[in-house]
Design a protein around this motif. Sequence first.
Motif, mmCIF file in Angstrom:
data_model
loop_
_atom_site.group_PDB
_atom_site.id
_atom_site.type_symbol
_atom_site.label_atom_id
_atom_site.label_comp_id
_atom_site.label_asym_id
_atom_site.label_seq_id
_atom_site.Cartn_x
_atom_site.Cartn_y
_atom_site.Cartn_z
ATOM 1 N N THR A 21 0.709 -0.966 0.163
ATOM 2 C CA THR A 21 -0.440 0.044 0.214
ATOM 3 C C THR A 21 0.779 1.210 -0.086
ATOM 4 O O THR A 21 1.931 1.029 0.613
ATOM 5 N N LEU A 26 -4.382 1.305 5.650
ATOM 6 C CA LEU A 26 -5.219 1.216 4.949
ATOM 7 C C LEU A 26 -5.456 3.159 4.604
ATOM 8 O O LEU A 26 -5.479 3.476 6.561
ATOM 9 N N GLU A 27 -6.515 3.384 3.927
ATOM 10 C CA GLU A 27 -6.785 4.938 3.219
ATOM 11 C C GLU A 27 -8.073 4.800 3.646
ATOM 12 O O GLU A 27 -9.062 4.102 2.999
ATOM 13 N N TYR A 30 -10.566 5.133 0.415
ATOM 14 C CA TYR A 30 -11.505 3.915 0.310
ATOM 15 C C TYR A 30 -12.505 3.524 1.115
ATOM 16 O O TYR A 30 -12.861 2.371 1.646
ATOM 17 N N GLN A 56 -5.218 -2.439 -1.430
ATOM 18 C CA GLN A 56 -5.444 -2.074 -0.103
ATOM 19 C C GLN A 56 -7.006 -3.201 0.371
ATOM 20 O O GLN A 56 -7.272 -3.305 1.380
#
Length: 108
Positions: A21, A26-27, A30, A56
């Motif tokens: 990533t 984690l972003e 999303y 992701q």
Amino acid sequence: EADQNGDARIVNHSSLGRLHTVNNGLEEKYFGKNGGNLGGDSIKLMGGACYHRYFQTKLANSVFTYGLHEKLKLRNSKVRSLCAHPGGSATNLANGLKHGCCVDCCLA
């Protein structure tokens, strides 16, 4: 089955892509509804919007599985939650991607 055999498993498939990533995690962008805006269709070898989304989702699968494992453990459950990387597979993830003559021949 866990009561009879002492063991039951929930196995989720992920990918080593989870380690790639962009921001090593984690972003938030999303997680919610975005009106169909998935970040574009750019694609390049192990990069571009298509791969970023793929990475992701694979990381999200793993995080969910680890979280489930912890919850089951706290309940002293005989059910185990596991995450598996099945290895390479023939998918259309890289369709249209130009790797170069040698790599294209190997992947065909």
